[in-house]
Scaffold this motif. Sequence first.
Motif, short mmCIF file in Angstrom:
data_model
loop_
_atom_site.label_atom_id
_atom_site.label_comp_id
_atom_site.label_asym_id
_atom_site.label_seq_id
_atom_site.Cartn_x
_atom_site.Cartn_y
_atom_site.Cartn_z
N CYS A 702 0.81 -1.21 0.00
CA CYS A 702 0.00 0.00 0.00
C CYS A 702 0.85 1.27 0.00
N TRP A 703 2.12 1.16 0.36
CA TRP A 703 3.01 2.32 0.34
C TRP A 703 3.76 2.43 -1.00
N THR A 704 3.60 1.46 -1.86
CA THR A 704 4.34 1.46 -3.12
C THR A 704 3.49 2.02 -4.24
N PRO A 705 3.87 3.13 -4.86
CA PRO A 705 3.12 3.62 -6.02
C PRO A 705 3.07 2.56 -7.12
N LYS A 706 1.93 2.46 -7.78
CA LYS A 706 1.75 1.39 -8.76
C LYS A 706 2.81 1.39 -9.84
N SER A 707 3.15 2.55 -10.34
CA SER A 707 4.08 2.60 -11.46
C SER A 707 5.52 2.37 -11.05
N ALA A 708 5.80 2.32 -9.73
CA ALA A 708 7.17 2.11 -9.28
C ALA A 708 7.67 0.71 -9.62
N THR A 709 6.76 -0.23 -9.80
CA THR A 709 7.15 -1.60 -10.11
C THR A 709 6.89 -1.94 -11.58
N TYR A 710 6.77 -0.91 -12.41
CA TYR A 710 6.51 -1.15 -13.84
C TYR A 710 7.63 -1.97 -14.46
N ARG A 711 7.24 -2.96 -15.24
CA ARG A 711 8.20 -3.79 -15.99
C ARG A 711 7.70 -3.91 -17.43
N GLN A 712 8.57 -3.67 -18.36
CA GLN A 712 8.14 -3.74 -19.76
C GLN A 712 7.94 -5.19 -20.20
N HIS A 713 8.48 -6.16 -19.44
CA HIS A 713 8.30 -7.57 -19.78
C HIS A 713 7.18 -8.21 -18.98
N ALA A 714 6.35 -7.39 -18.33
CA ALA A 714 5.21 -7.93 -17.60
C ALA A 714 4.09 -8.30 -18.57
N GLN A 715 3.03 -8.89 -18.05
CA GLN A 715 1.92 -9.32 -18.89
C GLN A 715 1.28 -8.13 -19.60
N PRO A 716 0.99 -8.26 -20.89
CA PRO A 716 0.35 -7.14 -21.62
C PRO A 716 -1.01 -6.82 -21.03
N PRO A 717 -1.52 -5.63 -21.36
CA PRO A 717 -2.84 -5.23 -20.81
C PRO A 717 -3.93 -6.23 -21.16
N LEU A 752 12.23 1.33 -20.34
CA LEU A 752 13.59 1.76 -20.08
C LEU A 752 14.53 0.60 -20.37
N ALA A 753 15.63 0.86 -21.01
CA ALA A 753 16.61 -0.18 -21.29
C ALA A 753 17.13 -0.76 -19.98
N LEU A 754 17.44 -2.07 -19.99
CA LEU A 754 17.87 -2.74 -18.76
C LEU A 754 19.11 -2.09 -18.18
N SER A 755 20.04 -1.67 -19.01
CA SER A 755 21.27 -1.04 -18.50
C SER A 755 20.94 0.28 -17.79
N ASP A 756 19.99 1.03 -18.33
CA ASP A 756 19.59 2.29 -17.70
C ASP A 756 18.83 2.03 -16.40
N LEU A 757 18.02 0.98 -16.43
CA LEU A 757 17.26 0.63 -15.22
C LEU A 757 18.20 0.23 -14.09
N LYS A 758 19.22 -0.55 -14.41
CA LYS A 758 20.19 -0.98 -13.39
C LYS A 758 21.01 0.18 -12.86
#
Length: 891
Positions: A702-717, A752-758
Motif C-alpha cells: 500500500c506504500w508502493t506507487p503502482k508505477s514504481a514496479t513497472y516492468r516492460q516484460h510484464a503481462q500485456p494489458p 527503459l533499457a535494462l542497463s539504464d534501469l540498473k
Amino acid sequence: MRPLRDAQLGAFTFFASALPHDVCGSNGLPLTPNSIKILGRFQLLKTITHPRLCQYVDISRGKHERLVVVTEHYESSLNDFQKQVQTVSPERVLQIAYEALEGLEFMNKHGMVHRALNAQNVLMDGKGKVKLAKFGLYYMTDHGADVDFPIGYPSYLAPEVIAQGSVHPSDPSQGENPLPSGPKTDVWSLGVLLFELCAGRRLLQNIEISERLKFIITLGCIDDIVTVLAEEHGCLDAIKELPENVQTLLRRCLTFLPSRRPTPAELLVDPVFEGVSCLYAPFQQPVGLFSSSLRCAHLELPEDISQLCKDDDEEYLGERAIDEVYHLWCLAGGDLEKELTNKEIIQSKPPVCTLPNFLLEDGESFGQGRDRSFLLDDTTVTLSLCQLKNRLKDVAGEAYYPLLEDEQSSLSQSNSSNELSCTVTLPLIIRERDTEYQLIRIILFDRLLKAYPYKKNLVWKEARVDIPPLIRGLAWAALLGVEGDIQAKYNSIDKDTPIPTDRQIEVDIPRCHQYDELLSSPQGHRKFRRVLKAWVVSHPDLVYWQGLDSLCAPFLWLNFNNEALAYACMSAFIPKYLYNFFLKDNSHVIQEYLTVFSQMIAFHDPELSNHLNEIGFIPDLYAILWFLTMFTYVFPLHKIFHLWDTLLLGNSSFPFCIGVAILQQLRDRLLANGFNECILLFSDLPEIDIERCVRESINLFCWTPKSATYRQHAQPPKAQGDSSTNGFGKMANYYSSDYQDMPKTDLSREPLALSDLKAEVSPRISAEDLIDLCELSVGGQTKRSKASKPKILAVDIRSIEDFGRGHISGSISIPYSTAFSPDGELVQCPATGTLQSFRGRVIVVISHAMKSAAMFATHLVKVNYPRVTTLDGGINKMKPTGLLTVPSPQI
C-alpha cells in the motif's frame, strides 16, 4: 459430498504391510511405505458418490503403518435386518438385490470391485435403503498387495477367488501374481447374501474354514447350486416356495463358472427386476463448479412449499456435507485414535510386552508370538458428534442460510454472538481452529462459490478477511478467474506421448515437497507428472524450468482429485505473476525483475539496501528461486497456503513486497553479517513468521506507487472490463489492477533499457501516479478527499528561476546546484533542513534531466532516506497537463 442427514461418521483401522528398511528402489531412493501408497489411492474414493455407497471421508496415517479410515456409517446392517425379521418378503429381497447391484455397478464404472461383501458391510439407512460399506478396501490396498491379510470373507468368496489360493500378490517367490478379481466375484457374494436372506440362516458358519472352502470348490460339479445349498442347510422347502423370479436371481448369481455368471450391469437389466426397476430413478452425477452444464438444472421446489421451512429444533448440521461435518468434528476436539482406543480397537502395550519370541539353548522360550492387535479388526466405530453439537449449540439457525443480496459480509448478521465478531481480529492460525468461526466461513464461502461467477466480487471481498482451509482450492480457482469446462480442455491435451522434458520431470518430482504424505505417494507422482506435462504441451512457446514442479505443488495438493482444476489454476497463475519467466531464454525477464526488486529494497529499506550492496550480496544470489517458484521452493506447503491466500489478492507486483518483508524479518542478522555469513544464512533459511510476513507485505504494497514496479516484460494489458484483483482495504481503488492494465497515455511510464534501469537505485513513478497521489485537480475533480493527509512529497531540484516559472502545487524547491557541483561532487547534504521534516513520505524527485534526478535520489538513499522515487520523464511530462503552478508576485 452429499449432506450428512441421518448418517453418522464411522472409523475403522488396519495395518499396511511393513517394508524392509535396508532396501531401495531402482532410483536409489528408499521404497515408498505401503501406508503412503494406500493413502494416495484412497483420495479417489472420496470422489465416489452414490446413494447406494457409503461415502469415504478421510484417511489418517499413524505409527507402525497404521491407517484409520473415516467413512459414512449407519448402525443398522443386513445382519441386523435378518435378526429382526423372521421371514423376508420376495419383494423386499428383490429391492435389496437391486439396490446393492446399483452400488456395485457404479463401482465397476470407476474400475473398482468390492470383494469384501458380507452381511455386516451391507448397511441400511433410516429409510431401509442399502448402503454398501468398505467397498474401497480392495482398491486402496492394490488388490490386497499392500496388506498382510486377505480381502474378503471365506463364506462369501467366489469359487475362482478361492481357487487362486492365498498367494500374496507382492510375493515374488510365489511365481506369477494372481489376476485381480473382477465384477462377477461380487455377484457371487451377493448371491450368498440373498440366499441367506431367503433361507433365514447363515451359510457354512459352523464348519471349519478349510472344509468351507473345499465345499464351495466342489460345487463346480453340480448343476443346481441353489438346490444343493438348500438341502445342505435344511431349507429346501423355503427356497422352493420363493417366486420364480427370485429363484432365477439366486441361480444367476450363484453360477459357478465366471464366464456364465452375469455382471452387476447385466443383472440390473434382467427381466427378474421388471417390477422393481421402475421404482428407482437413474442416478445423476452432481454437476461440478466448473462445467459446461447448468449447475442448477436438477433443482426442484417441493410440492409442499412448507417443507422448506425448518422448525427451531431442526438438525441444521445434518444438512451440511459429510466432509464439512468431519472437519468441524476435528476442530471441536475429535481424535480418531482416542475413539478407537476407547472402544479397545487400538490396544497399546508396554514395549517389553511386544518383544519377539526367542529360544535359549535348553529350549526354553521367552517373549510372545505375533501381536494379535496387528491383525485385521473390521469393526467400525461410530464417532460421537455430541461434542461438536454442544460446541455449535449457540449458533443461530440463520447462520446456516446467510443472505447475500445486500452485497455485505453476512458474518456479523449470521450470528448475534459478539465473540464471533471478535474472532475476526484474532491471528489467522487461531481463526482456522475455531469451530464456530469456521462453520460460518465455510457456509458463507460455499454459498458464494455456488453463485460463482455471479458473486465473484463478494468472493474477493470475503477472501480479504480469510479463506477457510476446507474450500481453499475452489476459492483460489475463483480468485484466479477460472471458468468454463476445464475438464474437457484438460482431456484434450496429450499427456501420454513422450517428450524431451519427461526425463527432467521424472528427476524433479521425487524431490518436490516429499515430506508431504500425499505428494510423496505413487498416485501423487503420477498426477504431478500429468499436470506438469499438460502445461508443457499446452504452452509450446514456453519451456519447463526447474521450479515449475514446486509451483504446481500447492495447486495439486488442494485439487488432488481434480487434475483439470489444478492445471487450470496453474495456467491462470503463471501469466499473472510469472509472465514469460518460462521462456527458453528468460534472462532479460529475470534480470529486469531482480533489478526492480533491488529498487524496491532501496525504496522501503535503504539502510539494508546499502549494506547488501556494499558486501555484494545481490538478489541474483538468493531471489531467483524465490520468484521463479513464488516462494514454494523455500517454504513448506502450510506456509505457502497462508502466503498465497494474500498473494492472489494482489497484482503482479505483490511478490516484490513479500520479498522485502522476508528480508526485513532477517534484517538484524543481515546487517550484522558479511557476504559469507549471508550466503550461509540463505542456504538454510531461518524460520519465517508467515503471518507477520503477510501483514508487512500488505503494508509495503500500500506504500508502493503502482508505477514504481513497472516492468516492460510484464503481462500485456488485459481486455477492458477484465479486472483480476480487488486490492486491499482502503487502497482497493488505487491497486485494483496491474499498472500494465491501465490505458497508456502521454503521462504513462516509458520503457527503459535494462542497463539504464540498473543504473538507477530508486524506482521511477509516472506522472499519472504523481497527479493521483498529490491529489491534484484534473478536470475540476480531485482524485481523493483533500482532507486526507497526502502520502507524497514532490521535491523540485531545478533552479530557483525554473521553479518560479511553474511547479507542482505543494512541492518544495531544493536546487540541484546547492547540493552538487557541476562535475557531480556532493557539496551539501540535501537531506538536511526542510526535507528532514517530511521524512517517511514518498519523495518524488523532479528535474529537467533524469540523470541529475537519479543522482539526487541515489544520495538520499545513501543517507538512509526511505521511499525515494524519481518522476519518469521529469517536469516535461507535467507541462502539457496545465497543472503547474506559478507563484503570485510579491507586492
